[in-house]
Motif scaffolding. Structure first.
Motif, PDB file in Angstrom:
ATOM      1  N   GLU A   1       0.830  -1.169  -0.168  1.00  0.00           N
ATOM      2  CA  GLU A   1      -0.072  -0.101   0.052  1.00  0.00           C
ATOM      3  C   GLU A   1       0.929   1.309  -0.020  1.00  0.00           C
ATOM      4  OE1 GLU A   1      -3.311   0.497  -0.205  1.00  0.00           O
ATOM      5  OE2 GLU A   1      -4.194  -1.339   0.373  1.00  0.00           O
ATOM      6  N   VAL A   2       1.850   1.124   0.931  1.00  0.00           N
ATOM      7  CA  VAL A   2       2.818   2.545   1.053  1.00  0.00           C
ATOM      8  C   VAL A   2       3.739   2.701  -0.372  1.00  0.00           C
ATOM      9  CG1 VAL A   2       4.589   3.430   2.206  1.00  0.00           C
ATOM     10  CG2 VAL A   2       2.938   2.299   3.579  1.00  0.00           C
ATOM     11  N   GLY A   3       3.998   1.654  -1.099  1.00  0.00           N
ATOM     12  CA  GLY A   3       4.754   1.686  -2.099  1.00  0.00           C
ATOM     13  C   GLY A   3       3.943   1.577  -3.473  1.00  0.00           C
ATOM     14  N   LEU A   4       2.633   2.020  -3.247  1.00  0.00           N
ATOM     15  CA  LEU A   4       1.908   2.139  -4.566  1.00  0.00           C
ATOM     16  C   LEU A   4       2.395   3.494  -5.387  1.00  0.00           C
ATOM     17  CD1 LEU A   4      -1.817   1.426  -3.426  1.00  0.00           C
ATOM     18  CD2 LEU A   4      -0.099   0.079  -4.963  1.00  0.00           C
ATOM     19  N   PRO A   5       2.431   2.993  -6.838  1.00  0.00           N
ATOM     20  CA  PRO A   5       2.826   4.633  -7.647  1.00  0.00           C
ATOM     21  C   PRO A   5       1.805   5.456  -7.565  1.00  0.00           C
ATOM     22  CG  PRO A   5       3.016   2.254  -8.898  1.00  0.00           C
ATOM     23  CD  PRO A   5       2.448   1.927  -7.562  1.00  0.00           C
ATOM     24  N   SER A   6       1.974   6.619  -7.820  1.00  0.00           N
ATOM     25  CA  SER A   6       1.070   7.900  -7.505  1.00  0.00           C
ATOM     26  C   SER A   6      -0.142   7.833  -8.167  1.00  0.00           C
ATOM     27  CB  SER A   6       1.925   9.137  -7.805  1.00  0.00           C
ATOM     28  OG  SER A   6       2.421   9.242  -9.156  1.00  0.00           O
ATOM     29  N   ARG A   7       0.051   6.883  -9.405  1.00  0.00           N
ATOM     30  CA  ARG A   7      -1.369   7.048  -9.956  1.00  0.00           C
ATOM     31  C   ARG A   7      -2.321   6.125  -9.560  1.00  0.00           C
ATOM     32  NH1 ARG A   7       2.125   3.009 -12.667  1.00  0.00           N
ATOM     33  NH2 ARG A   7       1.267   1.118 -13.014  1.00  0.00           N
ATOM     34  N   PHE A   8      -2.039   5.275  -8.514  1.00  0.00           N
ATOM     35  CA  PHE A   8      -3.148   4.576  -7.816  1.00  0.00           C
ATOM     36  C   PHE A   8      -3.419   5.082  -6.485  1.00  0.00           C
ATOM     37  CE2 PHE A   8      -0.832   1.059 -10.248  1.00  0.00           C
ATOM     38  CZ  PHE A   8      -1.834   0.782 -10.919  1.00  0.00           C
ATOM     39  N   ARG A   9      -4.774   5.442  -6.198  1.00  0.00           N
ATOM     40  CA  ARG A   9      -5.354   5.840  -5.019  1.00  0.00           C
ATOM     41  C   ARG A   9      -5.018   5.088  -3.750  1.00  0.00           C
ATOM     42  NH1 ARG A   9     -11.610   7.106  -3.667  1.00  0.00           N
ATOM     43  NH2 ARG A   9     -11.477   7.962  -1.892  1.00  0.00           N
ATOM     44  N   THR A  10      -5.441   3.720  -4.029  1.00  0.00           N
ATOM     45  CA  THR A  10      -5.321   2.481  -3.065  1.00  0.00           C
ATOM     46  C   THR A  10      -5.350   1.186  -3.851  1.00  0.00           C
ATOM     47  OG1 THR A  10      -6.218   1.804  -0.847  1.00  0.00           O
ATOM     48  CG2 THR A  10      -7.964   2.487  -2.752  1.00  0.00           C
TER      49      THR A  10
END
Length: 303
Positions: free
Chosen positions: A81-90
């Motif tokens: 979750e913390v490492g998600l790319p910025s294009r993903f909200r969750t």
């Protein structure tokens, strides 16, 4: 307690050896011993019995094993979750029995991706026990299954009935002989199967998933019960036939999710699932929703 201690504990529990665990987690044997000793000090009890044969879990260690697995899963999910790319909200973690991933749920994922491209989806296959445990522990957001259990803080929503049909290469092979493969679809199927075939002895062949049952009869002949939806492509291709005058059995399908864990994203996933299933009813897809679902076991007071 840190995540390295958890990983080390699980490695020792799986291998039964401090030496093998050291190789798995890429540390020295003395480091493994130190980590386990630290855990035992924190809990105030021994987690392993050490002897010449290796290391085996104590009763306390066995009790901690389930929690350790959950802790590791929670950590991995948090890291994702913390490492998600910025294009993903969750992100959402979605699980189901393998048969439900056959044609039905991939279409659900396609709808969800089209409507919520800002959500990262983790999709998994599992059996009821593991899927329920993951949802209860909070490491899975939603799961579809055939034999759910009631638990505190968990919603169990009936979706539809699978129609299970008997298939095989020879449509006239009606007798359930030693070539028949009994697929374990759970207690509801067992009860119906026993009612329809009360004289049937223990089958010579069993399988724990429908896909395996199909592979066995495709290779060796015979028959097995599978969802009509799953069998459709085999029937259309002509490699399998529906057995003449064989009964149809019903298998209720449920979705399980946290009662208080609803979010906009989870609500969207559930609504897309309901819309998809409703759409299937207007077509020729063999899903049934006009059936009273079976009761589910209650785990709300379980320890």
């Amino acid at each position: 307690m840190d995540i390295d201690q958890i990983k080390t504990f699980l490695a020792v529990a799986a291998s039964g050896s401090f030496l093998e665990a050291a190789a798995q987690v890429h540390v020295t044997q003395s480091t493994v011993s130190a980590r386990i000793h630290s855990l035992e000090q924190q809990f105030g009890t021994r987690l392993f019995v050490r002897n010449r044969a290796g290391a085996s879990l104590t009763h306390a260690g066995e009790r901690f094993l389930r929690h350790a697995k959950t802790l590791l899963l929670t950590y991995e999910q948090a890291r994702h979750e913390v490492g998600l790319p910025s294009r993903f909200r969750t992100s959402l973690t979605l699980g189901a029995r393998i048969a439900l991933w056959d044609s039905l749920l991939p279409r659900w994922i396609g709808r969800l991706r089209a409507n919520r491209p800002d959500v990262s989806l983790n999709t998994e296959i599992g059996f009821e026990e593991d899927l329920m445990r993951r949802v209860i522990a909070g490491t899975m957001d939603l799961a579809l299954m055939y034999s759910p259990r009631q638990a505190a803080g968990i919603e169990v929503e009936y979706l539809f009935d699978e129609t299970l049909i008997l298939v095989g290469p020879d449509p006239e092979r009606r007798q359930l002989d030693d070539s028949y493969v009994y697929v374990d679809w759970g207690p509801t199927f067992f009860a119906q199967h026993r009612k329809v075939y009360p004289e049937l002895e223990r089958p010579a062949q069993t399988a724990n998933i429908g896909w395996l049952g199909l592979q066995l009869i495709l290779a060796n002949g015979g028959t097995c019960f599978v969802p009509e939806r799953v069998a459709a492509s085999y029937l259309q291709g002509g490699c399998l036939q529906r057995i003449t005058d064989s009964p149809s059995l019903r298998l209720p399908t449920y979705v399980v999710y946290p009662s208080d864990g609803a979010s906009g994203v989870l609500d969207t996933a559930l609504e897309e699932l309901r819309v998809l299933i409703a759409a299937e009813q207007t077509e020729t897809d063999p899903l049934v929703t006009d059936h009273e679902p079976a009761e589910v076991a209650d785990l709300s007071s379980a320890p």
